[in-house]
Design a protein around this motif. Structure first.
Motif, PDB file in Angstrom:
ATOM      1  N   LEU A   1      -0.621   3.683  -2.593  1.00  0.00           N
ATOM      2  CA  LEU A   1      -0.691   5.080  -2.180  1.00  0.00           C
ATOM      3  C   LEU A   1      -0.213   6.029  -3.284  1.00  0.00           C
ATOM      4  O   LEU A   1      -0.886   7.028  -3.574  1.00  0.00           O
ATOM      5  CB  LEU A   1       0.107   5.294  -0.893  1.00  0.00           C
TER       6      LEU A   1
ATOM      7  N   LYS B   1     -12.057  14.354  -2.510  1.00  0.00           N
ATOM      8  CA  LYS B   1     -10.678  13.937  -2.219  1.00  0.00           C
ATOM      9  C   LYS B   1     -10.660  12.654  -1.377  1.00  0.00           C
ATOM     10  O   LYS B   1      -9.856  11.750  -1.618  1.00  0.00           O
ATOM     11  CB  LYS B   1      -9.941  15.051  -1.474  1.00  0.00           C
ATOM     12  N   GLU B   2     -11.550  12.592  -0.384  1.00  0.00           N
ATOM     13  CA  GLU B   2     -11.598  11.413   0.476  1.00  0.00           C
ATOM     14  C   GLU B   2     -11.997  10.173  -0.312  1.00  0.00           C
ATOM     15  O   GLU B   2     -11.463   9.078  -0.081  1.00  0.00           O
ATOM     16  CB  GLU B   2     -12.572  11.644   1.629  1.00  0.00           C
TER      17      GLU B   2
ATOM     18  N   ILE C   1     -11.442   9.639  -3.537  1.00  0.00           N
ATOM     19  CA  ILE C   1     -10.335   9.258  -4.410  1.00  0.00           C
ATOM     20  C   ILE C   1      -9.218   8.562  -3.610  1.00  0.00           C
ATOM     21  O   ILE C   1      -8.605   7.595  -4.064  1.00  0.00           O
ATOM     22  CB  ILE C   1      -9.781  10.492  -5.152  1.00  0.00           C
ATOM     23  N   LEU C   2      -8.957   9.085  -2.417  1.00  0.00           N
ATOM     24  CA  LEU C   2      -7.879   8.521  -1.585  1.00  0.00           C
ATOM     25  C   LEU C   2      -8.340   7.373  -0.705  1.00  0.00           C
ATOM     26  O   LEU C   2      -7.525   6.811   0.062  1.00  0.00           O
ATOM     27  CB  LEU C   2      -7.280   9.620  -0.706  1.00  0.00           C
TER      28      LEU C   2
ATOM     29  N   LYS D   1      -3.886   9.633  -9.025  1.00  0.00           N
ATOM     30  CA  LYS D   1      -5.294   9.746  -9.437  1.00  0.00           C
ATOM     31  C   LYS D   1      -5.883  11.065  -8.951  1.00  0.00           C
ATOM     32  O   LYS D   1      -6.645  11.734  -9.661  1.00  0.00           O
ATOM     33  CB  LYS D   1      -6.077   8.563  -8.887  1.00  0.00           C
ATOM     34  N   LEU D   2      -5.541  11.451  -7.703  1.00  0.00           N
ATOM     35  CA  LEU D   2      -6.037  12.718  -7.154  1.00  0.00           C
ATOM     36  C   LEU D   2      -5.468  13.898  -7.940  1.00  0.00           C
ATOM     37  O   LEU D   2      -6.204  14.855  -8.261  1.00  0.00           O
ATOM     38  CB  LEU D   2      -5.653  12.826  -5.682  1.00  0.00           C
TER      39      LEU D   2
ATOM     40  N   ILE E   1      -9.167   3.912   0.990  1.00  0.00           N
ATOM     41  CA  ILE E   1      -8.494   2.612   0.936  1.00  0.00           C
ATOM     42  C   ILE E   1      -9.542   1.515   1.110  1.00  0.00           C
ATOM     43  O   ILE E   1     -10.369   1.590   2.026  1.00  0.00           O
ATOM     44  CB  ILE E   1      -7.441   2.490   2.052  1.00  0.00           C
TER      45      ILE E   1
ATOM     46  N   ASP F   1       0.833  -1.209   0.000  1.00  0.00           N
ATOM     47  CA  ASP F   1       0.000   0.000   0.000  1.00  0.00           C
ATOM     48  C   ASP F   1       0.863   1.253   0.000  1.00  0.00           C
ATOM     49  O   ASP F   1       0.584   2.210  -0.739  1.00  0.00           O
ATOM     50  CB  ASP F   1      -0.907   0.003   1.224  1.00  0.00           C
TER      51      ASP F   1
ATOM     52  N   ARG G   1      -2.979   6.301  -5.790  1.00  0.00           N
ATOM     53  CA  ARG G   1      -4.105   7.135  -5.336  1.00  0.00           C
ATOM     54  C   ARG G   1      -3.742   8.617  -5.424  1.00  0.00           C
ATOM     55  O   ARG G   1      -4.572   9.448  -5.798  1.00  0.00           O
ATOM     56  CB  ARG G   1      -4.497   6.760  -3.897  1.00  0.00           C
ATOM     57  N   LYS G   2      -2.499   8.961  -5.064  1.00  0.00           N
ATOM     58  CA  LYS G   2      -2.072  10.354  -5.155  1.00  0.00           C
ATOM     59  C   LYS G   2      -2.036  10.827  -6.607  1.00  0.00           C
ATOM     60  O   LYS G   2      -2.410  11.972  -6.912  1.00  0.00           O
ATOM     61  CB  LYS G   2      -0.699  10.518  -4.514  1.00  0.00           C
TER      62      LYS G   2
ATOM     63  N   ASP H   1      -7.082  -1.571   4.185  1.00  0.00           N
ATOM     64  CA  ASP H   1      -6.998  -0.642   5.309  1.00  0.00           C
ATOM     65  C   ASP H   1      -6.824  -1.369   6.641  1.00  0.00           C
ATOM     66  O   ASP H   1      -6.019  -0.953   7.484  1.00  0.00           O
ATOM     67  CB  ASP H   1      -8.246   0.239   5.344  1.00  0.00           C
TER      68      ASP H   1
END
Length: 306
Positions: A28, A51-52, A54-55, A34-35, A57, A23, A31-32, A62
């Motif tokens: 991670l 934002k939440e 998109i980020l 993608k954001l 888990i 992860d 995900r960053k 998680d």
């Protein structure tokens, strides 16, 4: 059970650790990225909810990520520093009672891996008088706790309920030691019992440590059942190199080295050093509660083990 739990803990920590690494260094960054892509395609600032999302888990990622630091800490603490044990019998009375919960120092006798138990760091070795937890030589799945009486090379005699020790000869000594009786001093009668038989309490002055023992003066030593060692008498034991001779403090109610022999050094788990909790289980048959439910806490027993 302790062996299976160690294996389970190692496997669980390893799996969670792999997921945590995956992860951190793969998912991670994705995900960053993608954001950042979503932000570039939007004229204004993205809302916090977006934002939440998109980020976010996945739960199956998680959960291992969240618990990994905790179980890694538990694994390190339990494997290399301290491990809790419960005393299941009265073989170490009066030092330890059924219902005592103890901490075992696993660092004193060297660091071992938690599964194969191969030592990779030398720290020290047991001293005469230490209370040690070890893997029972007859069945290594079972943990035993006894007191170290004989070190490698020592000769031990337990005769007429008296203990004699002849310490090992070394190259540094010009003469070998002679047998010395471990002096015992009467303390009391009736504080402890074995069924309806009162046990006598003595203070035993070991060469390194002084501690109390219990003796049932109404029965003879079970010499006929003692471990038979070639070249020695039934009540005499010569400790081989790399081994230790152990006995319970409750002398006449302890299945110890007198009956099954010696503890190999690789079977040692650690030194019992502290009682962190102690429960009473004095519940009679009329109680509706099961016997494993405590009836009280023995706060006066908490503290260091001698």
């Amino acid at each position: 059970m302790a062996v299976y739990f160690s294996i389970f803990l190692v496997v669980l920590t390893s799996v969670c650790g792999v997921i945590w690494l995956y992860d951190r260094y793969v998912l991670l960054p994705q995900r960053k990225l993608k954001l950042a892509t979503a932000q570039a395609q939007c004229e204004g600032e993205l809302s916090e909810d977006v934002k939440e999302k998109i980020l976010a888990i996945p739960v199956f990622i998680d959960t291992p990520v969240q618990i990994f630091p905790v179980i890694a800490f538990v694994l390190i603490l339990r494997s290399f520093l301290y491990e809790p044990f419960q005393i299941p019998s009265g073989s170490m009375m009066p030092t330890l009672l059924d219902g005592d919960f103890i901490l075992v120092n696993k660092f004193n006798y060297g660091l071992r891996d938690p599964v194969a138990r191969n030592k990779f760091v030398e720290v020290g070795l047991p001293e005469r008088g230490d209370v040690v937890v070890f893997k029972y030589p007859i069945d290594t799945k079972v943990d035993y706790i006894k007191r170290v009486i004989g070190l490698p090379g020592d000769r031990i005699i337990y005769r007429n309920k008296s203990l004699y020790i002849k310490s090992a000869c070394t190259e540094a000594k010009t003469e070998c030691n002679e047998f010395k009786q471990v002096e015992t001093t009467f303390v009391s009668n009736g504080d402890y019992s074995d069924g309806n038989v009162e046990l006598t309490r003595y203070t035993s002055a070991m060469p390194n440590k002084t501690h109390d023992i219990l003796v049932n003066n109404q029965i003879l030593p079970r010499t006929a059942h003692y471990y038979k060692q070639s070249g020695s008498q039934r009540d005499e034991f010569v400790v081989p190199e790399g081994h230790y001779f152990v006995m319970g403090d409750n002398r006449d109610n302890s299945l110890d080295g007198r009956f099954w022999g010696f503890v190999p050094e690789e079977n040692l788990v650690g030194e019992a050093v502290f009682i962190w909790m102690s429960f009473d289980f004095e519940r009679d048959d009329s109680s509706f509660l099961p016997r494993w439910v405590p009836t009280g806490v023995r706060f006066e027993r908490l503290g260091s083990i001698h």
